[in-house]
Design a protein around this motif. Sequence first.
Motif: not given
Length: 140
Positions: A10, A14-15, A17, A84, A132
């Motif tokens: 990720l 993304e992390c 979020r 994740w 993930e």
Amino acid sequence: MSHDDAFRTLDRQECLRLLAKVPIGRVVYTRLALPAVMPINFSLDTDASVLLRTSPDSTLVRAVDGVVVAFEADEFDAVTRSGWSVVVTGRATVVTDPDEHARLSETAPSSWMPLRDAVFVRIESEMVTGRELRGTPGMQ
């Protein structure tokens, strides 16, 4: 599904979020020269640092103030074998600025433990990594 298809690295956004979606994570630090892990509720500040609210005389505050720690949070589904994990690594510091403390008193999470006086610990997001696991039903 191959091993390469099952795992995905990720990116930082993304992390962050995903971290914002969960209320509990784990602080990883050193205690008596050994690794220690403490689950704690948290939130992310506007600068993407991890914020913790705890007691000023807690073992955690004494152990982490001014040192580099890791903070991990995750979410997994055993049925779909997916989920994740995100790790934030950075220096932890107790917030001492009165204006900053007042701001955080309004915006940071309440502790799940009863506290008389609270301090805020900020973990800088110097390094943010995540992985993930995509669902792999039927694999043994």
